[in-house]
Design a protein around this motif. Structure first.
Motif, PDB file in Angstrom:
ATOM      1  N   ARG A  24       0.823  -1.214   0.000  1.00  0.00           N
ATOM      2  CA  ARG A  24       0.000   0.000   0.000  1.00  0.00           C
ATOM      3  C   ARG A  24       0.850   1.254   0.000  1.00  0.00           C
ATOM      4  O   ARG A  24       1.970   1.258   0.504  1.00  0.00           O
ATOM      5  N   VAL A 138      -2.279  -7.822  -3.576  1.00  0.00           N
ATOM      6  CA  VAL A 138      -3.116  -6.625  -3.668  1.00  0.00           C
ATOM      7  C   VAL A 138      -2.269  -5.370  -3.469  1.00  0.00           C
ATOM      8  O   VAL A 138      -1.335  -5.361  -2.656  1.00  0.00           O
ATOM      9  N   LEU A 140      -2.880  -1.221  -2.612  1.00  0.00           N
ATOM     10  CA  LEU A 140      -3.810  -0.162  -2.232  1.00  0.00           C
ATOM     11  C   LEU A 140      -3.207   1.192  -2.589  1.00  0.00           C
ATOM     12  O   LEU A 140      -2.048   1.464  -2.266  1.00  0.00           O
ATOM     13  N   LEU A 193      -4.674  -7.445  -7.997  1.00  0.00           N
ATOM     14  CA  LEU A 193      -5.768  -6.484  -7.836  1.00  0.00           C
ATOM     15  C   LEU A 193      -5.216  -5.178  -7.271  1.00  0.00           C
ATOM     16  O   LEU A 193      -4.421  -5.197  -6.324  1.00  0.00           O
ATOM     17  N   ILE A 195      -6.579  -1.465  -5.762  1.00  0.00           N
ATOM     18  CA  ILE A 195      -7.789  -0.819  -5.254  1.00  0.00           C
ATOM     19  C   ILE A 195      -7.474   0.602  -4.799  1.00  0.00           C
ATOM     20  O   ILE A 195      -6.506   0.825  -4.073  1.00  0.00           O
ATOM     21  N   ASN A 196      -8.307   1.549  -5.210  1.00  0.00           N
ATOM     22  CA  ASN A 196      -8.249   2.911  -4.681  1.00  0.00           C
ATOM     23  C   ASN A 196      -9.068   2.929  -3.399  1.00  0.00           C
ATOM     24  O   ASN A 196     -10.293   2.951  -3.442  1.00  0.00           O
ATOM     25  N   ASP A 197      -8.407   2.912  -2.244  1.00  0.00           N
ATOM     26  CA  ASP A 197      -9.160   2.760  -0.997  1.00  0.00           C
ATOM     27  C   ASP A 197      -9.812   4.061  -0.529  1.00  0.00           C
ATOM     28  O   ASP A 197     -10.469   4.088   0.510  1.00  0.00           O
ATOM     29  N   PHE A 200     -13.648   3.381  -1.723  1.00  0.00           N
ATOM     30  CA  PHE A 200     -14.434   2.335  -1.078  1.00  0.00           C
ATOM     31  C   PHE A 200     -14.170   2.291   0.426  1.00  0.00           C
ATOM     32  O   PHE A 200     -13.120   2.727   0.894  1.00  0.00           O
ATOM     33  N   GLN A 204     -15.815  -2.773   1.994  1.00  0.00           N
ATOM     34  CA  GLN A 204     -15.941  -2.966   0.549  1.00  0.00           C
ATOM     35  C   GLN A 204     -14.618  -3.419  -0.069  1.00  0.00           C
ATOM     36  O   GLN A 204     -14.602  -4.280  -0.953  1.00  0.00           O
ATOM     37  N   CYS A 205     -13.511  -2.845   0.398  1.00  0.00           N
ATOM     38  CA  CYS A 205     -12.196  -3.267  -0.085  1.00  0.00           C
ATOM     39  C   CYS A 205     -11.951  -4.736   0.230  1.00  0.00           C
ATOM     40  O   CYS A 205     -11.473  -5.501  -0.606  1.00  0.00           O
ATOM     41  N   MET A 208     -13.948  -6.971  -2.075  1.00  0.00           N
ATOM     42  CA  MET A 208     -13.377  -7.084  -3.417  1.00  0.00           C
ATOM     43  C   MET A 208     -12.215  -8.072  -3.443  1.00  0.00           C
ATOM     44  O   MET A 208     -12.060  -8.852  -4.388  1.00  0.00           O
TER      45      MET A 208
END
Length: 221
Positions: A24, A138, A140, A193, A195-197, A200, A204-205, A208
């Motif tokens: 992240r 993942v 972030l 993956l 994810i733009n945390d 969400f 929700q993160c 996903m």
């Protein structure tokens, strides 16, 4: 007959339980998402062993507690222990011998991943485990302003102070990864993956990530 019997014998398997790594940008909610994901996996799947989240503090504690580390190693199959040795030798083939602290960290992350049912946050977890089966990786991300707001609240800083901290910590992380792993953290090809945390919620993160693990065939309901 003996040949057929030999072929039918069940070979010793390397631990095949899945694991997750979360990389992240500084200021993203990595550990909170990891905890929520672990909770969801435990509630929905009732797995054995239960899923657990590990961040820097927990990894360092495990590194120091040799008794706990030994117990964890004991849970590995013989082939998984051999795999751990191979991974360490491969990872450090390019590094000088004085990086003992880094080596211990890599051993700890690899050992946790081989056991499975762990969510490893940061510390180059995705690079240590990139050649292992069963991993879901993942990344972030979030805008600097959003991360500065979070950091400012947690550390009681002004926005300008928070932005300065973010830049300093980001450079430290990038330098660390380039020195030991020779990679760019922002390279999207390293992850399953991204994810733009800021878009969400923590839940929700986590959802996903869980759905991504299902699509990759790592878990089934």
């Amino acid at each position: 007959w003996q040949k057929k019997k030999y072929q039918l014998e069940e070979p010793e398997k390397v631990n095949k339980l899945p694991f997750v790594t979360i990389s992240r940008e500084y200021g993203c909610c990595g550990y909170m998402i990891a905890q929520k994901l672990s909770e969801m996996l435990n509630e929905q799947l009732n797995p054995e062993p239960l899923w657990a989240a590990y961040d820097r503090k927990l990894l360092e504690k495990l590194m120091i507690d040799t008794g706990l580390s030994s117990n964890l190693i004991d849970t590995l199959t013989g082939k998984a222990r051999s795999r751990l040795t191979d991974l360490i030798q491969t990872t450090f083939s390019k590094f000088p011998p004085q990086v003992a602290v880094h080596k211990k960290l890599v051993e700890t992350i690899a050992m946790l991943a081989l056991n499975g049912h762990v969510v490893i946050v940061g510390r180059g977890g995705n690079m240590v485990t990139k050649d292992m089966d069963g991993g879901f990786h993942v990344r972030l991300i979030a805008p600097v302003d959003t991360r500065a707001e979070k950091v400012g609240k947690v550390m009681n800083l002004t926005k300008l102070e928070a932005v300065k901290i973010i830049k300093e910590r980001t450079k430290q992380r990038e330098d660390y990864m380039k020195e030991f792993f020779k990679i760019d953290l922002a390279d999207p090809r390293q992850y399953d993956l991204i994810i733009n945390d800021s878009t969400f919620s923590i839940e929700q993160c986590a959802k996903m990530i869980l759905e991504g693990m299902k699509l990759k065939g790592l878990i089934t309901e």
